[in-house]
Design an enzyme around this catalytic site. Sequence first.
Site, PDB file in Angstrom:
ATOM      1  N   GLY A 117       0.820  -1.218   0.000  1.00  9.27           N
ATOM      2  CA  GLY A 117       0.000   0.000   0.000  1.00  9.27           C
ATOM      3  C   GLY A 117       0.846   1.257   0.000  1.00  9.27           C
ATOM      4  N   ALA A 118       1.889   1.270  -0.828  1.00  8.13           N
ATOM      5  CA  ALA A 118       2.779   2.439  -0.867  1.00  8.13           C
ATOM      6  C   ALA A 118       2.343   3.459  -1.909  1.00  8.13           C
ATOM      7  CB  ALA A 118       4.216   1.985  -1.121  1.00  8.13           C
ATOM      8  N   TYR A 158     -12.962  -2.929  10.549  1.00 11.04           N
ATOM      9  CA  TYR A 158     -11.623  -2.330  10.415  1.00 11.04           C
ATOM     10  C   TYR A 158     -10.871  -2.404  11.744  1.00 11.04           C
ATOM     11  CZ  TYR A 158      -7.991   1.254  10.208  1.00 11.04           C
ATOM     12  OH  TYR A 158      -6.790   1.918  10.285  1.00 11.04           O
ATOM     13  N   SER A 166      -3.153   0.137  15.188  1.00  9.94           N
ATOM     14  CA  SER A 166      -3.755   1.447  15.453  1.00  9.94           C
ATOM     15  C   SER A 166      -4.340   1.561  16.848  1.00  9.94           C
ATOM     16  CB  SER A 166      -4.859   1.767  14.462  1.00  9.94           C
ATOM     17  OG  SER A 166      -5.372   3.065  14.751  1.00  9.94           O
ATOM     18  N   GLY A 179       2.035   4.725   3.568  1.00  8.99           N
ATOM     19  CA  GLY A 179       2.963   3.875   2.811  1.00  8.99           C
ATOM     20  C   GLY A 179       3.818   4.685   1.855  1.00  8.99           C
ATOM     21  N   SER A 239      -0.217   5.487  -1.536  1.00 11.42           N
ATOM     22  CA  SER A 239      -0.773   6.708  -0.940  1.00 11.42           C
ATOM     23  C   SER A 239      -0.498   6.740   0.557  1.00 11.42           C
ATOM     24  CB  SER A 239      -2.285   6.813  -1.207  1.00 11.42           C
ATOM     25  OG  SER A 239      -2.998   5.936  -0.372  1.00 11.42           O
TER      26      SER A 239
HETATM   27  P1  NDP Z   1      -4.465   5.128   2.596  1.00 15.29           P
HETATM   28  O1  NDP Z   1      -5.829   4.784   2.147  1.00 15.29           O
HETATM   29  O2  NDP Z   1      -3.866   6.410   2.175  1.00 15.29           O
HETATM   30  O3  NDP Z   1      -3.447   3.987   2.156  1.00 15.29           O
HETATM   31  C1  NDP Z   1      -3.835   2.652   2.140  1.00 15.29           C
HETATM   32  C2  NDP Z   1      -3.046   1.932   1.082  1.00 15.29           C
HETATM   33  O4  NDP Z   1      -3.481   0.571   1.049  1.00 15.29           O
HETATM   34  C3  NDP Z   1      -3.284   2.490  -0.314  1.00 15.29           C
HETATM   35  O5  NDP Z   1      -2.047   2.519  -0.968  1.00 15.29           O
HETATM   36  C4  NDP Z   1      -4.200   1.469  -0.944  1.00 15.29           C
HETATM   37  O6  NDP Z   1      -4.066   1.356  -2.348  1.00 15.29           O
HETATM   38  C5  NDP Z   1      -3.681   0.211  -0.278  1.00 15.29           C
HETATM   39  N1  NDP Z   1      -4.607  -0.910  -0.433  1.00 15.29           N
HETATM   40  C6  NDP Z   1      -5.915  -0.949  -0.107  1.00 15.29           C
HETATM   41  N2  NDP Z   1      -6.414  -2.133  -0.462  1.00 15.29           N
HETATM   42  C7  NDP Z   1      -5.422  -2.853  -1.011  1.00 15.29           C
HETATM   43  C8  NDP Z   1      -5.335  -4.129  -1.588  1.00 15.29           C
HETATM   44  N3  NDP Z   1      -6.393  -4.920  -1.692  1.00 15.29           N
HETATM   45  N4  NDP Z   1      -4.146  -4.547  -2.067  1.00 15.29           N
HETATM   46  C9  NDP Z   1      -3.068  -3.752  -1.999  1.00 15.29           C
HETATM   47  N5  NDP Z   1      -3.093  -2.525  -1.477  1.00 15.29           N
HETATM   48  C10 NDP Z   1      -4.260  -2.081  -0.999  1.00 15.29           C
HETATM   49  O7  NDP Z   1      -4.493   5.010   4.195  1.00 15.29           O
HETATM   50  P2  NDP Z   1      -3.369   5.243   5.301  1.00 15.29           P
HETATM   51  O8  NDP Z   1      -2.105   5.612   4.680  1.00 15.29           O
HETATM   52  O9  NDP Z   1      -3.966   6.084   6.347  1.00 15.29           O
HETATM   53  O10 NDP Z   1      -3.248   3.780   5.915  1.00 15.29           O
HETATM   54  C11 NDP Z   1      -2.045   3.072   5.969  1.00 15.29           C
HETATM   55  C12 NDP Z   1      -1.990   2.247   7.230  1.00 15.29           C
HETATM   56  O11 NDP Z   1      -1.982   3.103   8.357  1.00 15.29           O
HETATM   57  C13 NDP Z   1      -3.154   1.311   7.430  1.00 15.29           C
HETATM   58  O12 NDP Z   1      -2.678   0.080   7.907  1.00 15.29           O
HETATM   59  C14 NDP Z   1      -3.992   1.991   8.498  1.00 15.29           C
HETATM   60  O13 NDP Z   1      -4.716   1.058   9.240  1.00 15.29           O
HETATM   61  C15 NDP Z   1      -2.899   2.614   9.313  1.00 15.29           C
HETATM   62  N6  NDP Z   1      -3.302   3.699  10.196  1.00 15.29           N
HETATM   63  C16 NDP Z   1      -3.784   4.867   9.669  1.00 15.29           C
HETATM   64  C17 NDP Z   1      -4.136   5.893  10.510  1.00 15.29           C
HETATM   65  C18 NDP Z   1      -4.668   7.175   9.998  1.00 15.29           C
HETATM   66  O14 NDP Z   1      -5.013   8.009  10.813  1.00 15.29           O
HETATM   67  N7  NDP Z   1      -4.759   7.387   8.693  1.00 15.29           N
HETATM   68  C19 NDP Z   1      -4.005   5.763  11.961  1.00 15.29           C
HETATM   69  C20 NDP Z   1      -3.488   4.493  12.386  1.00 15.29           C
HETATM   70  C21 NDP Z   1      -3.128   3.526  11.519  1.00 15.29           C
HETATM   71  P3  NDP Z   1      -4.756   2.413  -3.369  1.00 15.29           P
HETATM   72  O15 NDP Z   1      -3.849   3.591  -3.376  1.00 15.29           O
HETATM   73  O16 NDP Z   1      -4.745   1.664  -4.648  1.00 15.29           O
HETATM   74  O17 NDP Z   1      -6.097   2.708  -2.832  1.00 15.29           O
HETATM   75 MG1  PMR Z   2     -11.047   9.222  16.861  1.00 14.43          MG
HETATM   76  C1  PMR Z   2      -7.393  11.219  21.969  1.00 14.43           C
HETATM   77  C2  PMR Z   2      -8.323  11.067  21.214  1.00 14.43           C
HETATM   78  C3  PMR Z   2      -8.452  10.454  19.900  1.00 14.43           C
HETATM   79  C4  PMR Z   2      -7.532   9.950  19.017  1.00 14.43           C
HETATM   80  C5  PMR Z   2      -6.045   9.913  19.159  1.00 14.43           C
HETATM   81  C6  PMR Z   2      -8.245   9.442  17.897  1.00 14.43           C
HETATM   82  C7  PMR Z   2      -7.667   8.806  16.804  1.00 14.43           C
HETATM   83  N1  PMR Z   2      -9.578   9.670  18.097  1.00 14.43           N
HETATM   84  C8  PMR Z   2      -9.745  10.290  19.328  1.00 14.43           C
HETATM   85  C9  PMR Z   2     -10.922  10.678  19.932  1.00 14.43           C
HETATM   86  C10 PMR Z   2     -12.179  10.630  19.341  1.00 14.43           C
HETATM   87  N2  PMR Z   2     -12.449  10.163  18.105  1.00 14.43           N
HETATM   88  C11 PMR Z   2     -13.414  11.092  19.952  1.00 14.43           C
HETATM   89  C12 PMR Z   2     -13.510  11.690  21.305  1.00 14.43           C
HETATM   90  C13 PMR Z   2     -14.415  10.873  19.025  1.00 14.43           C
HETATM   91  C14 PMR Z   2     -15.877  11.153  19.178  1.00 14.43           C
HETATM   92  C15 PMR Z   2     -16.181  12.487  18.723  1.00 14.43           C
HETATM   93  C16 PMR Z   2     -13.792  10.299  17.863  1.00 14.43           C
HETATM   94  C17 PMR Z   2     -14.481   9.941  16.716  1.00 14.43           C
HETATM   95  C18 PMR Z   2     -13.902   9.268  15.655  1.00 14.43           C
HETATM   96  C19 PMR Z   2     -14.564   8.770  14.484  1.00 14.43           C
HETATM   97  C20 PMR Z   2     -15.983   8.889  14.113  1.00 14.43           C
HETATM   98  N3  PMR Z   2     -12.557   8.937  15.589  1.00 14.43           N
HETATM   99  C21 PMR Z   2     -12.381   8.247  14.455  1.00 14.43           C
HETATM  100  C22 PMR Z   2     -13.566   8.134  13.755  1.00 14.43           C
HETATM  101  C23 PMR Z   2     -13.297   7.392  12.569  1.00 14.43           C
HETATM  102  O1  PMR Z   2     -14.075   7.092  11.681  1.00 14.43           O
HETATM  103  C24 PMR Z   2     -11.868   6.982  12.604  1.00 14.43           C
HETATM  104  C25 PMR Z   2     -11.833   5.501  12.794  1.00 14.43           C
HETATM  105  O2  PMR Z   2     -12.263   4.984  13.775  1.00 14.43           O
HETATM  106  O3  PMR Z   2     -11.294   4.787  11.853  1.00 14.43           O
HETATM  107  C26 PMR Z   2     -11.277   3.405  12.136  1.00 14.43           C
HETATM  108  C27 PMR Z   2     -11.299   7.654  13.826  1.00 14.43           C
HETATM  109  C28 PMR Z   2     -10.011   7.733  14.346  1.00 14.43           C
HETATM  110  N4  PMR Z   2      -9.720   8.351  15.544  1.00 14.43           N
HETATM  111  C29 PMR Z   2      -8.375   8.289  15.753  1.00 14.43           C
HETATM  112  C30 PMR Z   2      -7.776   7.606  14.646  1.00 14.43           C
HETATM  113  C31 PMR Z   2      -6.315   7.322  14.504  1.00 14.43           C
HETATM  114  C32 PMR Z   2      -8.779   7.271  13.802  1.00 14.43           C
HETATM  115  C33 PMR Z   2      -8.604   6.629  12.475  1.00 14.43           C
HETATM  116  C34 PMR Z   2      -7.926   5.632  11.956  1.00 14.43           C
HETATM  117  C35 PMR Z   2      -7.368   4.386  12.512  1.00 14.43           C
HETATM  118  O4  PMR Z   2      -7.474   4.008  13.631  1.00 14.43           O
HETATM  119  O5  PMR Z   2      -6.716   3.804  11.758  1.00 14.43           O
END
Ligand code: NDP
Ligand code: PMR
Length: 396
Positions: free
Chosen positions: A90-91, A271, A223, A96, A93
């Site tokens: 997934g590099a 997820y 995550s 990655g 975007s």
């Molecule tokens: P993006 O959507 O930007 O990147 C995800 C990548 O995964 C894309 O390159 C996408 O490809 C690729 N991908 C999706 N499906 C497939 C598949 N079937 N085969 C191969 N590649 C695939 O999201 P993020 O960069 O945010 O996510 C990267 C990682 O970080 C994930 O593991 C996510 O759980 C984790 N993460 C993200 C957080 C956040 O806040 N964003 C927080 C915590 C963890 P394509 O470009 O073709 O869509």
């Molecule tokens: Mg969250 C310290 C507070 C904190 C952090 C670090 C995250 C990270 N979030 C926090 C708090 C809250 N979030 C609170 C208080 C709420 C209610 C308002 C809230 C809501 C929320 C939603 C609806 N947050 C979300 C969503 C998503 O759809 C995202 C998600 O769950 O994706 C699975 C998300 C996220 N919050 C984060 C992080 C890192 C995500 C996204 C991605 C992930 O875990 O990969």
Amino acid sequence: MALQASSLLPTAFTIHKEGKPSVSFRDVGFFGVSVTDHVGGVACKSSLVLRSRELQVRPIRAQTTATPEIGQAAPEGKKTLRKGNVIITGASSGLGLATAKAIADTGKWHVIMACRNFLKAEKAAKSFGIDKENYTVMHLDLASLDSVRQFADNFRRSGRPLDVLVCNAAVYLPTAKEPSFTAEGFELSVGTNHLGHFLLARLLLDDLKQSDYPSKRLIIVGSITGNTNTLAGNVPPKANLGDLRGLAGGLNGLNTSVMIDGGEFDGAKAYKDSKVCNMLTMQEFHRRYHEETGISFTSLYPGCIATTGLFREHIPLFRLLFPPFQKYITKGYVSEEEAGKRLAQVVSDPSLEKSGVYWSWNKNSSSFENQLSKEASDAEKAQRLWEISEKLVGLA
Ligand code: NDP
Ligand code: PMR
Ligand code: LMG
């Protein structure tokens, strides 16, 4: 984004071989964009410290092209190291891509960008100014186990050693009313994020074992939202694998539920469950293989990268409000480039080599070993997850 300027950056690093760079990072951010444009000035100072540490602006003589020192011992008497090879799934975007950029720009690594959309990945690499000497795009669709097997074969045929594997790709389908499925009929989020990576990591374990690189690593991105010992992990729907009955039934919605715990379909929960699987898998790998192989198995929470493509399926209002919410209210926000440097640290920094660790970063962007939730550190569940997963992907 000022993407063209990014091509200047490798130069900025390579000309300063021995000491601190004289170019001020205050003015030039990682992608050639002002740091303050990205992080709003917050933690600017600390990220400067981080940059020089993470990117290890150290002698890079081994990778520069035509210096007479190539292949000779470094002045300190240390042997020069060959270029490392890292696969990042997934590099194309988000995290990655930012990691590929950070790691390729050191000149010490060749990055294999394992992506489902070849053209998108190639374009992304070009627009980020990644030197074409330092990367190769290879096709991998994690939602098809045939594709995963094919990828492993193709990689082996390339003849490159494998030194680090980063399982990064993921899909998040928070608004889906009905489940979607992988080629083999597994619910798409767990099928892609967990099962696809599980097979990939298992298939490539031998390649990692055979590498002669001094530090071999397998990294699976986790995550905070899968960890119910945090506030973020308590936002509904919460992760919960239950007794794994749905997974054992094949997650296909035919004989059993599409959810691991056997419940009703919920894309956001699927997820978060998949992230718990990622973190449990890392620990099970550690228990089974660390001592025997010396490979370091780690996971991480890179911070909330609220602007990535991960949220592409979410409603527009969410995509609008989520970044400011994370920046100004939770303060958990990190930019893609900052998160990329964190993951690049886990790939190559000697101080992050310890196996079995879930890395996180504090507000000053310094890394620490974080605690996983009860479920995400349940060894018995990890073992059952492993055994069921290997049946589902055809390894047992
Ligand atoms: P993006 O959507 O930007 O990147 C995800 C990548 O995964 C894309 O390159 C996408 O490809 C690729 N991908 C999706 N499906 C497939 C598949 N079937 N085969 C191969 N590649 C695939 O999201 P993020 O960069 O945010 O996510 C990267 C990682 O970080 C994930 O593991 C996510 O759980 C984790 N993460 C993200 C957080 C956040 O806040 N964003 C927080 C915590 C963890 P394509 O470009 O073709 O869509
Ligand atoms: Mg969250 C310290 C507070 C904190 C952090 C670090 C995250 C990270 N979030 C926090 C708090 C809250 N979030 C609170 C208080 C709420 C209610 C308002 C809230 C809501 C929320 C939603 C609806 N947050 C979300 C969503 C998503 O759809 C995202 C998600 O769950 O994706 C699975 C998300 C996220 N919050 C984060 C992080 C890192 C995500 C996204 C991605 C992930 O875990 O990969
Ligand atoms: C679900 O809704 C959807 O139903 C699901 O389909 C999917 O999309 C999923 O995660 C994705 O979200 C989540 C919804 C329900 O949360 C919301 O987003 C509603 C927003 C409510 C607005 C709150 C006001 C906050 C002010 C911010 C203003 C800016 C707005 C930006 C908004 C962007 C983010 C949406 O969530 C709820 O039910 C709301 C209540 C959630 C609070 C959870 C806190 C639980 C705390 C429990 C404490 C646990 C303590 C553990 C501590 C451990 C410490 C070591």
